[in-house]
Design a protein around this motif. Structure first.
Motif, PDB file in Angstrom:
ATOM      1  N   ALA A 171       8.546  -3.479  -1.169  1.00  0.00           N
ATOM      2  CA  ALA A 171       7.529  -2.942  -0.260  1.00  0.00           C
ATOM      3  C   ALA A 171       6.426  -3.973  -0.114  1.00  0.00           C
ATOM      4  O   ALA A 171       6.047  -4.635  -1.092  1.00  0.00           O
ATOM      5  CB  ALA A 171       6.978  -1.635  -0.819  1.00  0.00           C
ATOM      6  N   CYS A 211       2.543  -5.212   1.552  1.00  0.00           N
ATOM      7  CA  CYS A 211       1.214  -4.780   1.983  1.00  0.00           C
ATOM      8  C   CYS A 211       1.170  -4.742   3.508  1.00  0.00           C
ATOM      9  O   CYS A 211       1.582  -5.700   4.175  1.00  0.00           O
ATOM     10  CB  CYS A 211       0.149  -5.738   1.446  1.00  0.00           C
ATOM     11  SG  CYS A 211      -1.519  -5.415   2.054  1.00  0.00           S
ATOM     12  N   ALA A 212       0.663  -3.650   4.060  1.00  0.00           N
ATOM     13  CA  ALA A 212       0.589  -3.491   5.515  1.00  0.00           C
ATOM     14  C   ALA A 212      -0.456  -4.390   6.152  1.00  0.00           C
ATOM     15  O   ALA A 212      -0.505  -4.513   7.372  1.00  0.00           O
ATOM     16  CB  ALA A 212       0.283  -2.032   5.861  1.00  0.00           C
ATOM     17  N   ARG A 256       0.056   1.085  -3.278  1.00  0.00           N
ATOM     18  CA  ARG A 256       0.655   1.838  -2.180  1.00  0.00           C
ATOM     19  C   ARG A 256       0.062   1.387  -0.858  1.00  0.00           C
ATOM     20  O   ARG A 256      -1.157   1.385  -0.691  1.00  0.00           O
ATOM     21  CB  ARG A 256       0.415   3.341  -2.356  1.00  0.00           C
ATOM     22  CG  ARG A 256       1.089   3.941  -3.575  1.00  0.00           C
ATOM     23  CD  ARG A 256       0.855   5.431  -3.669  1.00  0.00           C
ATOM     24  NE  ARG A 256       1.364   6.139  -2.488  1.00  0.00           N
ATOM     25  CZ  ARG A 256       1.242   7.444  -2.302  1.00  0.00           C
ATOM     26  NH1 ARG A 256       0.605   8.179  -3.198  1.00  0.00           N
ATOM     27  NH2 ARG A 256       1.729   8.010  -1.220  1.00  0.00           N
ATOM     28  N   CYS A 257       0.941   0.962   0.048  1.00  0.00           N
ATOM     29  CA  CYS A 257       0.569   0.660   1.432  1.00  0.00           C
ATOM     30  C   CYS A 257      -0.260  -0.613   1.566  1.00  0.00           C
ATOM     31  O   CYS A 257       0.090  -1.514   2.308  1.00  0.00           O
ATOM     32  CB  CYS A 257      -0.168   1.851   2.047  1.00  0.00           C
ATOM     33  SG  CYS A 257      -0.673   1.622   3.745  1.00  0.00           S
ATOM     34  N   VAL A 258      -1.380  -0.686   0.843  1.00  0.00           N
ATOM     35  CA  VAL A 258      -2.285  -1.842   0.910  1.00  0.00           C
ATOM     36  C   VAL A 258      -2.499  -2.377  -0.501  1.00  0.00           C
ATOM     37  O   VAL A 258      -2.795  -1.606  -1.421  1.00  0.00           O
ATOM     38  CB  VAL A 258      -3.636  -1.461   1.548  1.00  0.00           C
ATOM     39  CG1 VAL A 258      -4.577  -2.656   1.580  1.00  0.00           C
ATOM     40  CG2 VAL A 258      -3.429  -0.919   2.963  1.00  0.00           C
ATOM     41  N   LEU A 292      -2.159  -3.495  10.753  1.00  0.00           N
ATOM     42  CA  LEU A 292      -1.916  -2.215  10.075  1.00  0.00           C
ATOM     43  C   LEU A 292      -2.041  -1.054  11.063  1.00  0.00           C
ATOM     44  O   LEU A 292      -1.189  -0.161  11.111  1.00  0.00           O
ATOM     45  CB  LEU A 292      -2.903  -2.047   8.914  1.00  0.00           C
ATOM     46  CG  LEU A 292      -2.876  -0.719   8.145  1.00  0.00           C
ATOM     47  CD1 LEU A 292      -3.186  -0.955   6.667  1.00  0.00           C
ATOM     48  CD2 LEU A 292      -3.888   0.284   8.712  1.00  0.00           C
ATOM     49  N   PHE A 322       1.067   1.721  12.741  1.00  0.00           N
ATOM     50  CA  PHE A 322       1.293   3.160  12.854  1.00  0.00           C
ATOM     51  C   PHE A 322       1.087   3.690  14.273  1.00  0.00           C
ATOM     52  O   PHE A 322       1.540   4.786  14.590  1.00  0.00           O
ATOM     53  CB  PHE A 322       0.490   3.966  11.810  1.00  0.00           C
ATOM     54  CG  PHE A 322      -1.012   3.875  11.902  1.00  0.00           C
ATOM     55  CD1 PHE A 322      -1.715   4.386  12.973  1.00  0.00           C
ATOM     56  CD2 PHE A 322      -1.731   3.311  10.858  1.00  0.00           C
ATOM     57  CE1 PHE A 322      -3.091   4.337  13.029  1.00  0.00           C
ATOM     58  CE2 PHE A 322      -3.132   3.255  10.903  1.00  0.00           C
ATOM     59  CZ  PHE A 322      -3.802   3.776  11.996  1.00  0.00           C
ATOM     60  N   SER A 367       5.072   3.290  11.729  1.00  0.00           N
ATOM     61  CA  SER A 367       4.650   3.297  10.317  1.00  0.00           C
ATOM     62  C   SER A 367       3.727   4.476  10.030  1.00  0.00           C
ATOM     63  O   SER A 367       2.574   4.304   9.602  1.00  0.00           O
ATOM     64  CB  SER A 367       3.956   1.969   9.964  1.00  0.00           C
ATOM     65  OG  SER A 367       4.796   0.871  10.213  1.00  0.00           O
ATOM     66  N   ARG A 414       3.730   6.624   7.661  1.00  0.00           N
ATOM     67  CA  ARG A 414       3.318   6.780   6.252  1.00  0.00           C
ATOM     68  C   ARG A 414       2.035   6.003   5.970  1.00  0.00           C
ATOM     69  O   ARG A 414       1.222   6.408   5.138  1.00  0.00           O
ATOM     70  CB  ARG A 414       4.439   6.308   5.315  1.00  0.00           C
ATOM     71  CG  ARG A 414       5.656   7.219   5.310  1.00  0.00           C
ATOM     72  CD  ARG A 414       6.727   6.717   4.345  1.00  0.00           C
ATOM     73  NE  ARG A 414       7.905   7.572   4.351  1.00  0.00           N
ATOM     74  CZ  ARG A 414       8.882   7.474   5.229  1.00  0.00           C
ATOM     75  NH1 ARG A 414       8.829   6.530   6.175  1.00  0.00           N
ATOM     76  NH2 ARG A 414       9.926   8.283   5.182  1.00  0.00           N
ATOM     77  N   THR A 415       1.860   4.886   6.670  1.00  0.00           N
ATOM     78  CA  THR A 415       0.625   4.119   6.526  1.00  0.00           C
ATOM     79  C   THR A 415      -0.565   4.935   7.001  1.00  0.00           C
ATOM     80  O   THR A 415      -1.635   4.933   6.369  1.00  0.00           O
ATOM     81  CB  THR A 415       0.716   2.802   7.324  1.00  0.00           C
ATOM     82  OG1 THR A 415       1.825   2.045   6.868  1.00  0.00           O
ATOM     83  CG2 THR A 415      -0.555   1.977   7.157  1.00  0.00           C
ATOM     84  N   GLU A 458      -1.415   7.492   4.326  1.00  0.00           N
ATOM     85  CA  GLU A 458      -2.049   6.868   3.165  1.00  0.00           C
ATOM     86  C   GLU A 458      -3.487   6.454   3.478  1.00  0.00           C
ATOM     87  O   GLU A 458      -4.392   6.622   2.651  1.00  0.00           O
ATOM     88  CB  GLU A 458      -1.233   5.660   2.714  1.00  0.00           C
ATOM     89  CG  GLU A 458      -1.813   4.933   1.502  1.00  0.00           C
ATOM     90  CD  GLU A 458      -1.857   5.797   0.254  1.00  0.00           C
ATOM     91  OE1 GLU A 458      -2.738   5.538  -0.601  1.00  0.00           O
ATOM     92  OE2 GLU A 458      -1.030   6.722   0.124  1.00  0.00           O
TER      93      GLU A 458
END
Length: 240
Positions: A18, A20-21, A32-34, A83, A87, A92, A94-95, A98
């Protein structure tokens, strides 16, 4: 079976980690995510802890809001722009959820949003929602609502007109583009409540203010606050 699932996850993460967005680097365990570095250097506004801030002042003379804030400054050419575009245009979602959780934690800790009773995401027109597959503002709203401990109302407000993109329009054109675009389907659900209206990006504020204004016209005893995940320094008149 759970051990096998964990093993499969470990194998997948080894070959397809995974990322980083924002910066695109692999995420470490617990991130998570970032990633931690991007979170530490994020262009946060701090407006959620200020009762008087540039987003609130943007509403003066236009709409009576209880509170209003933005979480990030929208920085062109940055990873944070990627980022948000992720989305909005690349699925994205889920971003978005989060980021809503992250924003919601700060809103909760500020104490200024303690009496919010429900969260309303800015609605998309059904045609645009069908084409995109989801409404990113709903996922942001879900994350915020989870942190505030209140429900998300997805049904009371809807978009009756499929408006053109606000990008590259002047202030006057943006206001005209969203005029009459929103309506309230179930005013009784919002009557007497403090509603937090949530959107992903606020530039001139025309879209958020148009929707909030329609809510107040349909439900005069409703109290309304605004929360945008990203806001424009230039439109708020804030220097870098």
């Amino acid at each position: 079976m759970s051990i096998l699932n964990e093993l499969l996850r470990d194998v997948v993460s080894l070959f397809f980690p995974a990322r980083c967005a924002v910066c695109g680097e692999p995420l470490s365990a617990g991130e998570r995510c970032v990633c931690t570095l991007c979170r530490a250097t994020a262009p946060l506004t701090g407006y959620w802890r200020e009762a008087d801030n540039p987003v609130v002042r943007k509403c003066w003379g236009l709409l009576p809001v209880v509170q209003a804030s933005g979480f990030l400054f929208f920085v062109h050419g940055s990873g944070w722009r990627q980022l948000i575009h992720g989305f909005k245009y690349r699925g994205s979602w889920r971003t978005a959820r989060e980021m809503g959780e992250w924003y919601g934690r700060y809103l909760r800790e500020s104490g200024l949003y303690d009496d919010v009773e429900c969260v309303v995401p800015l609605p998309l027109h059904p045609f645009k929602r069908c084409r995109r597959g989801y409404n990113q503002s709903e996922y942001i709203a879900e994350g915020i609502a989870h942190q505030l401990g209140v429900p998300v109302d997805r049904r009371s407000v809807f978009r009756r007109r499929n408006t053109a993109s606000q990008a590259r329009k002047s202030h006057r054109e943006r206001a005209g583009n969203v005029e009459g675009a929103f309506a309230v389907r179930h005013p009784e659900r919002l009557a007497g409540r403090h509603v937090l209206l949530v959107d992903d990006v606020m530039t001139t504020g025309s879209t958020l203010l148009s929707c909030a204004g329609e809510i107040l016209r349909a439900v005069p005893d409703c109290r309304i606050s605004l929360a945008a995940l990203a806001v424009s320094r230039r439109e708020l008149g804030v220097k870098p």
